[in-house]
Design a protein around this motif. Structure first.
Motif, PDB file in Angstrom:
ATOM      1  N   ALA A  89       1.666   6.543  -7.069  1.00 56.49           N
ATOM      2  CA  ALA A  89       0.622   7.487  -7.497  1.00 56.49           C
ATOM      3  C   ALA A  89       1.095   8.922  -7.294  1.00 56.49           C
ATOM      4  O   ALA A  89       0.893   9.779  -8.163  1.00 56.49           O
ATOM      5  CB  ALA A  89      -0.672   7.222  -6.723  1.00 56.49           C
ATOM      6  N   GLU A  90       1.734   9.185  -6.163  1.00 59.41           N
ATOM      7  CA  GLU A  90       2.239  10.542  -5.897  1.00 59.41           C
ATOM      8  C   GLU A  90       3.367  10.899  -6.871  1.00 59.41           C
ATOM      9  O   GLU A  90       3.442  12.019  -7.353  1.00 59.41           O
ATOM     10  CB  GLU A  90       2.718  10.656  -4.451  1.00 59.41           C
ATOM     11  N   ALA A 127       0.838  -1.208   0.000  1.00 60.92           N
ATOM     12  CA  ALA A 127       0.000   0.000   0.000  1.00 60.92           C
ATOM     13  C   ALA A 127       0.868   1.252   0.000  1.00 60.92           C
ATOM     14  O   ALA A 127       0.570   2.223  -0.707  1.00 60.92           O
ATOM     15  CB  ALA A 127      -0.934  -0.018   1.209  1.00 60.92           C
ATOM     16  N   THR A 128       1.965   1.238   0.785  1.00 59.98           N
ATOM     17  CA  THR A 128       2.876   2.385   0.822  1.00 59.98           C
ATOM     18  C   THR A 128       3.500   2.606  -0.550  1.00 59.98           C
ATOM     19  O   THR A 128       3.569   3.741  -1.036  1.00 59.98           O
ATOM     20  CB  THR A 128       3.976   2.160   1.880  1.00 59.98           C
ATOM     21  N   SER A 168       2.316   1.652  -3.448  1.00 65.63           N
ATOM     22  CA  SER A 168       1.266   2.086  -4.380  1.00 65.63           C
ATOM     23  C   SER A 168       0.966   3.571  -4.222  1.00 65.63           C
ATOM     24  O   SER A 168       0.810   4.287  -5.214  1.00 65.63           O
ATOM     25  CB  SER A 168      -0.007   1.266  -4.151  1.00 65.63           C
ATOM     26  N   ARG A 169       0.891   4.038  -2.960  1.00 62.37           N
ATOM     27  CA  ARG A 169       0.651   5.472  -2.730  1.00 62.37           C
ATOM     28  C   ARG A 169       1.808   6.305  -3.271  1.00 62.37           C
ATOM     29  O   ARG A 169       1.596   7.356  -3.876  1.00 62.37           O
ATOM     30  CB  ARG A 169       0.450   5.737  -1.238  1.00 62.37           C
ATOM     31  N   PHE A 170       3.044   5.838  -3.053  1.00 63.32           N
ATOM     32  CA  PHE A 170       4.190   6.597  -3.552  1.00 63.32           C
ATOM     33  C   PHE A 170       4.200   6.632  -5.078  1.00 63.32           C
ATOM     34  O   PHE A 170       4.476   7.668  -5.671  1.00 63.32           O
ATOM     35  CB  PHE A 170       5.510   6.021  -3.039  1.00 63.32           C
ATOM     36  N   ALA A 194       7.096  14.239  -1.451  1.00 65.85           N
ATOM     37  CA  ALA A 194       6.628  12.853  -1.488  1.00 65.85           C
ATOM     38  C   ALA A 194       7.664  11.911  -0.873  1.00 65.85           C
ATOM     39  O   ALA A 194       7.320  11.007  -0.112  1.00 65.85           O
ATOM     40  CB  ALA A 194       6.329  12.441  -2.934  1.00 65.85           C
TER      41      ALA A 194
END
Length: 135
Positions: free
Chosen positions: A19-20, A12-13, A15-17, A82
């Motif tokens: 996207a950012e 999840a971490t 994936s968020r990075f 980010a």
């Protein structure tokens, strides 16, 4: 993989990075994003841009690769935020995990902080004092 809580959180971490990171790419973002994926996923050293264009992660033609490099932009301030927002990597026991370059290759001309100095020590004998140069 996603059944294990620690791996699910890491996924999840990441994936968020990702996207950012994608949001940091202005102009030709898709081409730049695939270029970075190709760079990270290619085995061994990358010697030419053509090698990246041929990587499976780079699904566009080589023209898109050059277009992304020539006309794409990265919002550096947003990318810094980010990266700074990521938690520090930790081992299973909770200690921080950091990478350090410990190669024996001497780089006396490498740029360093003004308060650091290059100090060469010889591996033979104790009678030779170290030779230090202020940078």
């Amino acid at each position: 993989m996603l059944q294990q809580p620690e791996k699910r959180e890491a996924f999840a971490t990441l994936s968020r990075f990702r996207a950012e990171f994608y949001e940091c790419l202005n102009g030709r973002g898709d081409a730049l994003f695939e270029l970075v994926d190709a760079l990270l996923c290619t085995d061994g050293p990358v010697k030419t841009l053509v090698d990246l264009a041929l990587a499976p992660e780079h699904r566009r033609g080589h023209g898109a690769l050059y277009g992304g490099l020539n006309r794409g932009r990265v919002d550096v301030a947003r990318l810094r935020r980010a990266i700074a927002g990521l938690s520090l990597p930790k081992a299973a026991d909770g200690r921080l995990v950091l990478a350090v370059d410990v190669s024996p290759w001497l780089r006396p001309d490498a740029a360093t902080c003004p308060e650091r100095s290059f100090c060469h020590t010889y591996g033979r004998g104790d009678e030779v004092p170290p030779r230090c140069e202020e940078r």
